[in-house]
Design a protein around this motif. Structure first.
Motif, PDB file in Angstrom:
ATOM      1  N   ALA A   1      11.579   1.133   6.971  1.00 16.98           N
ATOM      2  CA  ALA A   1      12.515   0.001   6.943  1.00 16.98           C
ATOM      3  C   ALA A   1      11.990  -1.149   7.800  1.00 16.98           C
ATOM      4  CB  ALA A   1      13.885   0.442   7.428  1.00 16.98           C
ATOM      5  N   LEU A   2      11.429  -0.831   8.961  1.00 18.55           N
ATOM      6  CA  LEU A   2      10.867  -1.877   9.812  1.00 18.55           C
ATOM      7  C   LEU A   2       9.632  -2.511   9.176  1.00 18.55           C
ATOM      8  CD1 LEU A   2      11.262  -0.294  13.353  1.00 18.55           C
ATOM      9  CD2 LEU A   2      12.431  -2.301  12.444  1.00 18.55           C
ATOM     10  N   ALA A   3       8.810  -1.703   8.522  1.00 18.22           N
ATOM     11  CA  ALA A   3       7.638  -2.247   7.833  1.00 18.22           C
ATOM     12  C   ALA A   3       8.065  -3.174   6.700  1.00 18.22           C
ATOM     13  CB  ALA A   3       6.761  -1.116   7.295  1.00 18.22           C
ATOM     14  N   LYS A   4       9.093  -2.788   5.971  1.00 14.49           N
ATOM     15  CA  LYS A   4       9.625  -3.634   4.897  1.00 14.49           C
ATOM     16  C   LYS A   4      10.193  -4.927   5.468  1.00 14.49           C
ATOM     17  CE  LYS A   4      11.231  -4.766   0.876  1.00 14.49           C
ATOM     18  NZ  LYS A   4      10.385  -5.590   0.076  1.00 14.49           N
ATOM     19  N   PHE A   5      10.841  -4.846   6.627  1.00 14.08           N
ATOM     20  CA  PHE A   5      11.374  -6.041   7.289  1.00 14.08           C
ATOM     21  C   PHE A   5      10.244  -6.968   7.735  1.00 14.08           C
ATOM     22  CE2 PHE A   5      12.721  -8.182  11.226  1.00 14.08           C
ATOM     23  CZ  PHE A   5      13.766  -8.940  10.726  1.00 14.08           C
ATOM     24  N   LEU A   6       9.143  -6.385   8.241  1.00 14.86           N
ATOM     25  CA  LEU A   6       8.015  -7.185   8.703  1.00 14.86           C
ATOM     26  C   LEU A   6       7.189  -7.759   7.556  1.00 14.86           C
ATOM     27  CD1 LEU A   6       6.833  -4.943  11.672  1.00 14.86           C
ATOM     28  CD2 LEU A   6       8.042  -7.141  11.799  1.00 14.86           C
TER      29      LEU A   6
ATOM     30  N   GLY B   1      10.004  -0.524  -5.404  1.00 11.39           N
ATOM     31  CA  GLY B   1      11.395  -0.590  -5.015  1.00 11.39           C
ATOM     32  C   GLY B   1      11.680   0.128  -3.712  1.00 11.39           C
ATOM     33  N   LEU B   2      12.950   0.349  -3.457  1.00  8.41           N
ATOM     34  CA  LEU B   2      13.400   0.900  -2.185  1.00  8.41           C
ATOM     35  C   LEU B   2      12.967   2.353  -1.979  1.00  8.41           C
ATOM     36  CD1 LEU B   2      15.110   0.461   0.368  1.00  8.41           C
ATOM     37  CD2 LEU B   2      17.049   1.328  -0.930  1.00  8.41           C
ATOM     38  N   ILE B   3      13.039   3.156  -3.009  1.00 11.45           N
ATOM     39  CA  ILE B   3      12.701   4.586  -2.876  1.00 11.45           C
ATOM     40  C   ILE B   3      11.230   4.758  -2.519  1.00 11.45           C
ATOM     41  CG2 ILE B   3      12.625   6.804  -4.075  1.00 11.45           C
ATOM     42  CD1 ILE B   3      15.454   5.824  -3.532  1.00 11.45           C
ATOM     43  N   VAL B   4      10.357   4.067  -3.235  1.00  9.99           N
ATOM     44  CA  VAL B   4       8.920   4.195  -2.982  1.00  9.99           C
ATOM     45  C   VAL B   4       8.578   3.635  -1.606  1.00  9.99           C
ATOM     46  CG1 VAL B   4       6.631   3.485  -3.765  1.00  9.99           C
ATOM     47  CG2 VAL B   4       8.344   4.207  -5.413  1.00  9.99           C
TER      48      VAL B   4
ATOM     49  N   THR C   1      10.483   3.628   0.989  1.00 12.95           N
ATOM     50  CA  THR C   1      10.936   4.625   1.954  1.00 12.95           C
ATOM     51  C   THR C   1       9.953   5.785   2.042  1.00 12.95           C
ATOM     52  OG1 THR C   1      13.221   4.034   1.468  1.00 12.95           O
ATOM     53  CG2 THR C   1      12.851   6.127   2.583  1.00 12.95           C
ATOM     54  N   LEU C   2       9.471   6.252   0.912  1.00 15.18           N
ATOM     55  CA  LEU C   2       8.479   7.336   0.914  1.00 15.18           C
ATOM     56  C   LEU C   2       7.181   6.897   1.574  1.00 15.18           C
ATOM     57  CD1 LEU C   2       9.077   8.838  -2.636  1.00 15.18           C
ATOM     58  CD2 LEU C   2       9.816   9.761  -0.427  1.00 15.18           C
ATOM     59  N   ILE C   3       6.801   5.641   1.368  1.00 13.96           N
ATOM     60  CA  ILE C   3       5.612   5.113   2.039  1.00 13.96           C
ATOM     61  C   ILE C   3       5.832   5.093   3.548  1.00 13.96           C
ATOM     62  CG2 ILE C   3       4.275   2.991   2.394  1.00 13.96           C
ATOM     63  CD1 ILE C   3       4.486   2.523  -0.620  1.00 13.96           C
ATOM     64  N   GLY C   4       7.056   4.785   3.977  1.00 13.60           N
ATOM     65  CA  GLY C   4       7.365   4.819   5.406  1.00 13.60           C
ATOM     66  C   GLY C   4       7.231   6.211   5.996  1.00 13.60           C
ATOM     67  N   VAL C   5       7.711   7.198   5.289  1.00 13.43           N
ATOM     68  CA  VAL C   5       7.591   8.584   5.765  1.00 13.43           C
ATOM     69  C   VAL C   5       6.117   8.998   5.820  1.00 13.43           C
ATOM     70  CG1 VAL C   5       8.159  10.982   5.244  1.00 13.43           C
ATOM     71  CG2 VAL C   5       9.889   9.219   4.958  1.00 13.43           C
ATOM     72  N   ALA C   6       5.376   8.685   4.760  1.00 12.76           N
ATOM     73  CA  ALA C   6       3.943   9.007   4.755  1.00 12.76           C
ATOM     74  C   ALA C   6       3.215   8.239   5.851  1.00 12.76           C
ATOM     75  CB  ALA C   6       3.346   8.686   3.380  1.00 12.76           C
ATOM     76  N   GLY C   7       3.599   6.994   6.078  1.00 12.53           N
ATOM     77  CA  GLY C   7       2.979   6.192   7.133  1.00 12.53           C
ATOM     78  C   GLY C   7       3.230   6.756   8.513  1.00 12.53           C
ATOM     79  N   ALA C   8       4.415   7.303   8.723  1.00 14.23           N
ATOM     80  CA  ALA C   8       4.706   7.932  10.008  1.00 14.23           C
ATOM     81  C   ALA C   8       3.807   9.142  10.231  1.00 14.23           C
ATOM     82  CB  ALA C   8       6.170   8.343  10.077  1.00 14.23           C
ATOM     83  N   PHE C   9       3.630   9.948   9.207  1.00 12.29           N
ATOM     84  CA  PHE C   9       2.739  11.099   9.328  1.00 12.29           C
ATOM     85  C   PHE C   9       1.292  10.665   9.558  1.00 12.29           C
ATOM     86  CE2 PHE C   9       6.205  13.383   7.141  1.00 12.29           C
ATOM     87  CZ  PHE C   9       6.303  14.474   7.980  1.00 12.29           C
ATOM     88  N   VAL C  10       0.835   9.692   8.781  1.00 12.54           N
ATOM     89  CA  VAL C  10      -0.545   9.218   8.909  1.00 12.54           C
ATOM     90  C   VAL C  10      -0.763   8.557  10.269  1.00 12.54           C
ATOM     91  CG1 VAL C  10      -2.210   7.539   8.009  1.00 12.54           C
ATOM     92  CG2 VAL C  10      -0.933   8.989   6.446  1.00 12.54           C
ATOM     93  N   GLY C  11       0.181   7.712  10.679  1.00 13.13           N
ATOM     94  CA  GLY C  11       0.054   7.050  11.976  1.00 13.13           C
ATOM     95  C   GLY C  11       0.045   8.038  13.133  1.00 13.13           C
TER      96      GLY C  11
END
Length: 90
Positions: free
Chosen positions: A15-20, A28-31, A33-43
């Motif tokens: 959500a913060l990445a989408k805001f930035l 869309g929103l679902i993908v 959100t999934l990118i955010g979850v994957a990004g948290a794991f990768v980061g």
């Protein structure tokens, strides 16, 4: 941290990445959100592996949040570069 904590962190980081990075996303929103979850794991993995900053058990560690948001931003930018033109206006 547990998997549930990483998912919650990923949702917030996405959500913060989408805001930035405002604008239209190809998925869309679902993908996003999934990118955010994957990004948290990768980061988190990159932080532990290459920056010698192990993932701690504390959900409120600022370095972990920065790594998760950074990973989400990188994955969101890559996703936009790869699939951004698939939803062009006609």
């Amino acid at each position: 941290m547990s998997i549930v904590s990483w998912i919650i962190l990923g949702l917030i980081a996405g959500a913060l990445a989408k805001f930035l990075l405002p604008g239209r996303d190809p998925g869309g929103l679902i993908v996003t959100t999934l990118i955010g979850v994957a990004g948290a794991f990768v980061g988190g993995w990159l932080s532990a592996e290459y920056l010698d900053r192990p993932v701690v058990q504390d959900f409120y560690d600022p370095a972990m949040w920065v790594a998760a948001i950074g990973g989400s931003l990188v994955l969101l930018i890559a996703y936009r570069l790869l699939f951004g033109h698939s939803r062009e206006r006609r």
